[in-house]
Design a protein around this motif. Sequence first.
Motif, PDB file in Angstrom:
ATOM      1  N   PHE A  73       0.840  -1.203   0.000  1.00  0.00           N
ATOM      2  CA  PHE A  73       0.000   0.000   0.000  1.00  0.00           C
ATOM      3  C   PHE A  73       0.873   1.251   0.000  1.00  0.00           C
ATOM      4  CE2 PHE A  73      -2.378   3.099   2.785  1.00  0.00           C
ATOM      5  CZ  PHE A  73      -3.214   3.566   1.773  1.00  0.00           C
ATOM      6  N   LYS A  74       1.882   1.279   0.868  1.00  0.00           N
ATOM      7  CA  LYS A  74       2.798   2.425   0.900  1.00  0.00           C
ATOM      8  C   LYS A  74       3.543   2.555  -0.426  1.00  0.00           C
ATOM      9  CE  LYS A  74       3.650   2.400   5.918  1.00  0.00           C
ATOM     10  NZ  LYS A  74       4.682   2.283   6.971  1.00  0.00           N
ATOM     11  N   LYS A  75       3.951   1.422  -0.975  1.00  0.00           N
ATOM     12  CA  LYS A  75       4.681   1.445  -2.246  1.00  0.00           C
ATOM     13  C   LYS A  75       3.797   1.989  -3.363  1.00  0.00           C
ATOM     14  CE  LYS A  75       7.148  -1.549  -5.499  1.00  0.00           C
ATOM     15  NZ  LYS A  75       7.554  -2.941  -5.804  1.00  0.00           N
ATOM     16  N   SER A  76       2.517   1.614  -3.371  1.00  0.00           N
ATOM     17  CA  SER A  76       1.605   2.094  -4.423  1.00  0.00           C
ATOM     18  C   SER A  76       1.442   3.603  -4.354  1.00  0.00           C
ATOM     19  CB  SER A  76       0.250   1.394  -4.308  1.00  0.00           C
ATOM     20  OG  SER A  76      -0.440   1.793  -3.135  1.00  0.00           O
ATOM     21  N   LEU A  77       1.408   4.150  -3.130  1.00  0.00           N
ATOM     22  CA  LEU A  77       1.306   5.602  -2.974  1.00  0.00           C
ATOM     23  C   LEU A  77       2.578   6.294  -3.472  1.00  0.00           C
ATOM     24  CD1 LEU A  77      -0.471   6.246   0.442  1.00  0.00           C
ATOM     25  CD2 LEU A  77      -1.108   7.175  -1.774  1.00  0.00           C
ATOM     26  N   LEU A  78       3.726   5.758  -3.099  1.00  0.00           N
ATOM     27  CA  LEU A  78       4.988   6.345  -3.537  1.00  0.00           C
ATOM     28  C   LEU A  78       5.124   6.263  -5.056  1.00  0.00           C
ATOM     29  CD1 LEU A  78       7.388   4.937  -0.785  1.00  0.00           C
ATOM     30  CD2 LEU A  78       6.603   7.294  -1.029  1.00  0.00           C
ATOM     31  N   THR A  79       4.713   5.135  -5.625  1.00  0.00           N
ATOM     32  CA  THR A  79       4.771   4.975  -7.082  1.00  0.00           C
ATOM     33  C   THR A  79       3.854   5.968  -7.776  1.00  0.00           C
ATOM     34  OG1 THR A  79       5.272   2.618  -6.848  1.00  0.00           O
ATOM     35  CG2 THR A  79       4.435   3.349  -8.977  1.00  0.00           C
ATOM     36  N   ALA A  80       2.643   6.135  -7.223  1.00  0.00           N
ATOM     37  CA  ALA A  80       1.683   7.080  -7.804  1.00  0.00           C
ATOM     38  C   ALA A  80       2.240   8.497  -7.770  1.00  0.00           C
ATOM     39  CB  ALA A  80       0.361   7.004  -7.050  1.00  0.00           C
ATOM     40  N   GLY A  81       2.807   8.890  -6.625  1.00  0.00           N
ATOM     41  CA  GLY A  81       3.388  10.221  -6.507  1.00  0.00           C
ATOM     42  C   GLY A  81       4.549  10.425  -7.463  1.00  0.00           C
ATOM     43  N   ASN A  82       5.359   9.384  -7.623  1.00  0.00           N
ATOM     44  CA  ASN A  82       6.487   9.455  -8.543  1.00  0.00           C
ATOM     45  C   ASN A  82       6.015   9.643  -9.977  1.00  0.00           C
ATOM     46  OD1 ASN A  82       9.417   8.915  -9.261  1.00  0.00           O
ATOM     47  ND2 ASN A  82       8.428   7.241 -10.342  1.00  0.00           N
ATOM     48  N   GLU A  83       4.949   8.943 -10.362  1.00  0.00           N
ATOM     49  CA  GLU A  83       4.429   9.066 -11.724  1.00  0.00           C
ATOM     50  C   GLU A  83       3.860  10.458 -11.977  1.00  0.00           C
ATOM     51  OE1 GLU A  83       1.664   5.883 -12.168  1.00  0.00           O
ATOM     52  OE2 GLU A  83       3.208   4.329 -12.248  1.00  0.00           O
ATOM     53  N   VAL A  84       3.162  11.019 -10.974  1.00  0.00           N
ATOM     54  CA  VAL A  84       2.644  12.383 -11.113  1.00  0.00           C
ATOM     55  C   VAL A  84       3.799  13.370 -11.258  1.00  0.00           C
ATOM     56  CG1 VAL A  84       1.377  14.241  -9.968  1.00  0.00           C
ATOM     57  CG2 VAL A  84       0.511  11.904  -9.857  1.00  0.00           C
ATOM     58  N   SER A  85       4.799  13.239 -10.397  1.00  0.00           N
ATOM     59  CA  SER A  85       5.943  14.142 -10.423  1.00  0.00           C
ATOM     60  C   SER A  85       6.673  14.081 -11.758  1.00  0.00           C
ATOM     61  CB  SER A  85       6.898  13.793  -9.274  1.00  0.00           C
ATOM     62  OG  SER A  85       8.020  14.641  -9.272  1.00  0.00           O
ATOM     63  N   ASN A  86       6.923  12.860 -12.247  1.00  0.00           N
ATOM     64  CA  ASN A  86       7.634  12.696 -13.518  1.00  0.00           C
ATOM     65  C   ASN A  86       6.833  13.270 -14.683  1.00  0.00           C
ATOM     66  OD1 ASN A  86       9.759  11.441 -12.268  1.00  0.00           O
ATOM     67  ND2 ASN A  86       9.118   9.362 -12.782  1.00  0.00           N
ATOM     68  N   ALA A  87       5.519  12.992 -14.706  1.00  0.00           N
ATOM     69  CA  ALA A  87       4.681  13.464 -15.808  1.00  0.00           C
ATOM     70  C   ALA A  87       4.600  14.982 -15.824  1.00  0.00           C
ATOM     71  CB  ALA A  87       3.280  12.855 -15.699  1.00  0.00           C
ATOM     72  N   LEU A  88       4.490  15.585 -14.648  1.00  0.00           N
ATOM     73  CA  LEU A  88       4.395  17.042 -14.574  1.00  0.00           C
ATOM     74  C   LEU A  88       5.699  17.693 -15.033  1.00  0.00           C
ATOM     75  CD1 LEU A  88       2.726  19.516 -13.690  1.00  0.00           C
ATOM     76  CD2 LEU A  88       3.787  19.294 -11.432  1.00  0.00           C
ATOM     77  N   PHE A  89       6.826  17.151 -14.546  1.00  0.00           N
ATOM     78  CA  PHE A  89       8.126  17.708 -14.933  1.00  0.00           C
ATOM     79  C   PHE A  89       8.356  17.527 -16.435  1.00  0.00           C
ATOM     80  CE2 PHE A  89      12.714  17.844 -15.395  1.00  0.00           C
ATOM     81  CZ  PHE A  89      13.060  18.917 -14.589  1.00  0.00           C
ATOM     82  N   ALA A  90       7.961  16.365 -16.955  1.00  0.00           N
ATOM     83  CA  ALA A  90       8.134  16.099 -18.387  1.00  0.00           C
ATOM     84  C   ALA A  90       7.292  17.062 -19.223  1.00  0.00           C
ATOM     85  CB  ALA A  90       7.755  14.659 -18.707  1.00  0.00           C
ATOM     86  N   TYR A  91       6.079  17.365 -18.752  1.00  0.00           N
ATOM     87  CA  TYR A  91       5.216  18.290 -19.498  1.00  0.00           C
ATOM     88  C   TYR A  91       5.863  19.670 -19.592  1.00  0.00           C
ATOM     89  CZ  TYR A  91       1.471  21.524 -20.582  1.00  0.00           C
ATOM     90  OH  TYR A  91       0.725  22.525 -21.146  1.00  0.00           O
ATOM     91  N   HIS A  92       6.329  20.184 -18.476  1.00  0.00           N
ATOM     92  CA  HIS A  92       6.964  21.501 -18.483  1.00  0.00           C
ATOM     93  C   HIS A  92       8.237  21.484 -19.338  1.00  0.00           C
ATOM     94  CE1 HIS A  92       4.175  23.297 -15.753  1.00  0.00           C
ATOM     95  NE2 HIS A  92       4.461  22.473 -14.759  1.00  0.00           N
ATOM     96  N   SER A  93       8.982  20.390 -19.301  1.00  0.00           N
ATOM     97  CA  SER A  93      10.200  20.282 -20.104  1.00  0.00           C
ATOM     98  C   SER A  93       9.870  20.276 -21.597  1.00  0.00           C
ATOM     99  CB  SER A  93      10.967  19.009 -19.735  1.00  0.00           C
ATOM    100  OG  SER A  93      11.383  19.042 -18.386  1.00  0.00           O
ATOM    101  N   GLU A  94       8.856  19.496 -21.978  1.00  0.00           N
ATOM    102  CA  GLU A  94       8.480  19.430 -23.387  1.00  0.00           C
ATOM    103  C   GLU A  94       7.924  20.755 -23.887  1.00  0.00           C
ATOM    104  OE1 GLU A  94       9.172  17.161 -25.496  1.00  0.00           O
ATOM    105  OE2 GLU A  94       9.981  15.736 -24.043  1.00  0.00           O
ATOM    106  N   THR A  95       7.222  21.483 -23.002  1.00  0.00           N
ATOM    107  CA  THR A  95       6.700  22.797 -23.385  1.00  0.00           C
ATOM    108  C   THR A  95       7.839  23.757 -23.696  1.00  0.00           C
ATOM    109  OG1 THR A  95       4.752  22.457 -21.985  1.00  0.00           O
ATOM    110  CG2 THR A  95       5.221  24.704 -22.666  1.00  0.00           C
ATOM    111  N   LYS A  96       8.874  23.756 -22.852  1.00  0.00           N
ATOM    112  CA  LYS A  96      10.037  24.601 -23.100  1.00  0.00           C
ATOM    113  C   LYS A  96      10.761  24.158 -24.380  1.00  0.00           C
ATOM    114  CE  LYS A  96      11.015  25.489 -18.196  1.00  0.00           C
ATOM    115  NZ  LYS A  96      11.982  25.250 -17.093  1.00  0.00           N
TER     116      LYS A  96
END
Length: 446
Positions: free
Chosen positions: A353-376
């Motif tokens: 359960f803890k791992k699923s939360l950490l994985t979910a947060g990691n995916e959100v963080s990566n996707a958000l950073f990737a979006y801003h990077s691709e926009t630039k």
Amino acid sequence: KDYVRPTVEETDNLYRTDNLPSDSISMADVSWKTLFTDSYLNQYIEEGLQNNIDIRIAIQQIVAAEAYLKQGKAGNLPTLNASGSASRSYISSNGQQGAILSSLGTDHIDQFELSGALSWEADIWGKIRSNKRAFAASYLQSVAAHQAVKTQLISTIAANYYQLLALDSKLLITQQTIEARKNSVETIKALKEAGLTNQVAVDQNIAQYNSAKALEVDLETAIFKTENTLSILLGKSPQHFKRSSLGNQKIESSLKLGVPSNLLSNRPDVMSSEYKLIQAFELTNVAKSNFYPSLTLTASTGFQSLNVDNLFNGNSLFANLAGGITQPILNGRKIKTQYEVAKSQQEQALLNFKKSLLTAGNEVSNALFAYHSETKKYTFRLKEVEALRKAEQNSNELLKNGYATYLDLLTARQSALNAELNIIDSKLQQLLTIVDLYEALGGGLK
């Protein structure tokens, strides 16, 4: 014990967005029909949700879990069995009973019985209640698993659709390049005849032309395979799909993340892992209750007669009522082993359960950073294409007037083509990162 959601301190600042405000709502609250504005894409997502094989398998898993849930709800009810029997016993004539039967003129005894038996266990320690809750958690886990398949399916269909549009754009640019290079071959041949260049330049231009033709074949192959992949996702036979263009794609919904705790209610895989934890918790309760005594009440009644003609006579009626307490004492350590295993499985479920939360947060963080990077990156790609197009035009003019070599033109031309293909990839990545972010936040359930 009653289940209480554990505190997961590891999930603080899951998104690594200290500089961004926390919104009360999340992008996941937006319906996929609103997020995706392309009518063709919405149609394919709708078809996929109806026909996809994985979706249909997940539905059948829900049906199976629902059957167990109904069984769990019936755990407090008594069990009732009905039975009927007929027997004939032959007894030794040399025995006491045989001698009595012989004096009565017979050598056997007939017995006929029709009865019902009822048994009920008192749920003193909550074992039945915990079993019922475990089945309920298992059912909800199957529902969450079904939702996870839906979320992933929506994301995968959108990603494949956008890839098709990107391939279409690349194919169009490549075909335009082929036509331009075909004309360039004719031009360079004319320059050679005029003595302004040599055969090497002609051969190099022909090579570039054929390189573009080979790229066209690769793109057509990629389009064919991607359409086949999309067909599988929609549960259809392989076919061509109507679609719009990459330039028409717009994501108008704002990128709101919500607070990290939203993942507990939005991400179906996180919900599934918590339901797995609840199930393991309740099964631990069941295993512990096995250490304590059980109280069982049994009752039976029916008709019993030596003659079938008198079976339903009032004198044939019988009844039994009994109550019993059973306390395990020595059973080869089975109960203790079951309890230790249940506790271990509960701890595993908590860690998952803890791992699923950490994985979910990691995916959100990566996707958000990737979006801003691709926009630039997209802004820089636009400037690159503009500069290289000018370089190609200038090189062509200089070559015609004898102020540049054919190598300058070839280099500029290839760089311009690569830049145009790169800008398509950049636009595609922008769309894919939004799709990834939407899936990471748990979107697609509405």
